[in-house]
Design an enzyme around this catalytic site. Sequence first.
Site, short mmCIF file in Angstrom:
data_model
loop_
_atom_site.label_atom_id
_atom_site.label_comp_id
_atom_site.label_asym_id
_atom_site.label_seq_id
_atom_site.Cartn_x
_atom_site.Cartn_y
_atom_site.Cartn_z
N TYR A 207 -95.17 6.58 -29.28
CA TYR A 207 -96.54 6.33 -28.84
C TYR A 207 -97.49 7.12 -29.72
O TYR A 207 -97.23 8.29 -30.05
CB TYR A 207 -96.70 6.79 -27.39
CG TYR A 207 -98.12 6.74 -26.89
CD1 TYR A 207 -98.62 5.59 -26.28
CD2 TYR A 207 -98.98 7.83 -27.04
CE1 TYR A 207 -99.93 5.53 -25.84
CE2 TYR A 207 -100.30 7.78 -26.60
CZ TYR A 207 -100.76 6.62 -25.99
OH TYR A 207 -102.05 6.55 -25.55
N GLU B 100 -104.94 2.73 -30.06
CA GLU B 100 -103.65 3.05 -29.43
C GLU B 100 -102.56 2.14 -29.98
O GLU B 100 -102.74 0.93 -30.05
CB GLU B 100 -103.77 2.87 -27.91
CG GLU B 100 -102.51 3.29 -27.17
CD GLU B 100 -102.63 3.01 -25.67
OE1 GLU B 100 -102.64 3.97 -24.89
OE2 GLU B 100 -102.70 1.83 -25.30
#
Length: 387
Positions: free
Chosen positions: A109, A197
């Site tokens: 992530y 993101e």
Amino acid sequence: MNIHEYQAKELFKKYQIPIPDGGVAFNVDCAVSIAGELSGFPVIVKAQIHAGGRGKAGGVKLANNLSDVKKIAKDMLGMTLVTNQTGPNGKKVSKILIESGVNIDKELYLSILPDRASAKIVLMASLAGGMDIETVAEETPEKIVKVYVDPLSGIQAFQLRQLAFGLELPSPLMRQFSTMVRNLYDLFVMNDCSLLEINPLIITTDERIMAIDAKINLDDNALFRQKEILEYRDVDEEDPLEVEASKYQLNYIKMDGNIGNMVNGAGLAMATMDMIKQAGAEPANFLDVGGGANAEQVENAFRIMLSDQNVKGILINIFGGILRCDVLATGVVEASRKVGLSLPVVVRMEGTNVDEGRKILEDSGLNLITATDLADAAQKVAQMAQA
Ligand code: GDP
Ligand code: MN
């Protein structure tokens, strides 16, 4: 402003961030032809909506041949996808992204966002990427590494190493990773992003880093200098009333309650919403008509609020400074007549030309209720909406 994954990936491409090959399709034939031009199978078909959580909701599918692609595309285009981020009504899928499948070794992530508290740009990374990152953030926040970048000096080599160590990256990947993060940081800054993101950022089985998902939000206040980005706007993904409001430069956000409120000035609007809550009711919207609104804007604001089916009562709270009370009153009266107003409307106004304004309201013959002060106004409208 939000943009789609395929648009975010166009930006990624421009900044040399590795992504799978692919393209966006608006119909089945186009989906099949894109898949046919990719290097082989499997191919991934991904619903393009302004919401995440698609994987778990059936919005990300794997196809092993062209007839699979055809079938999945047929099912997905036009479907309403409900994910944990769309709300119960879901979002209609009208575009799909067709991409080469990749072999995933690890799902990581990575995100970038402004941090208000430190006035820096924070980069967050985690080994525990993939579809459950929200749970990681809640239950094991220590698994998320954060580095705070001073926007004046930009990202430093030691910070790139901190991120890489946090992700337990094998050293041969270090150079690739650093280049990618620098490019992402540039993308973020150059395009006035408010969020970038990648979840997951993957390491492939043949040891390459690649972004297989991409989410970008942009700062609305910077769009005036981001003309190219503005082309990415997709009004089909926005609340229709919010789109309508933006045409008249009204700051309108729809909410869940039943008291519509029209206010001039964001601070006063926030305070008014508090007052409505304190009176035991819930606001149906945030609506700031701005300091210099004219009668036409007031009329449009009124019409937009009234077209929200949930609204059972309206509170108008205006401090007449640049927007004079007589102008406001004229707008309200005209709008009420045009829409054949049937809801209770409480008006609280003070300031420039307040007496003229009150007279216009009184002479209109409309059932507009004037309030003495803000507390009184909130009470009145809350009671009426309940009745
Ligand atoms: P989201 O659920 O809306 O965040 O959509 P993502 O783009 O993150 O996709 C969800 C999941 O699908 C990812 O976490 C991956 O596990 C999986 N996925 C997406 N693309 C590929 C791919 O090319 N190959 C494989 N094996 N899995 C993929
Ligand atoms: Mn994702």
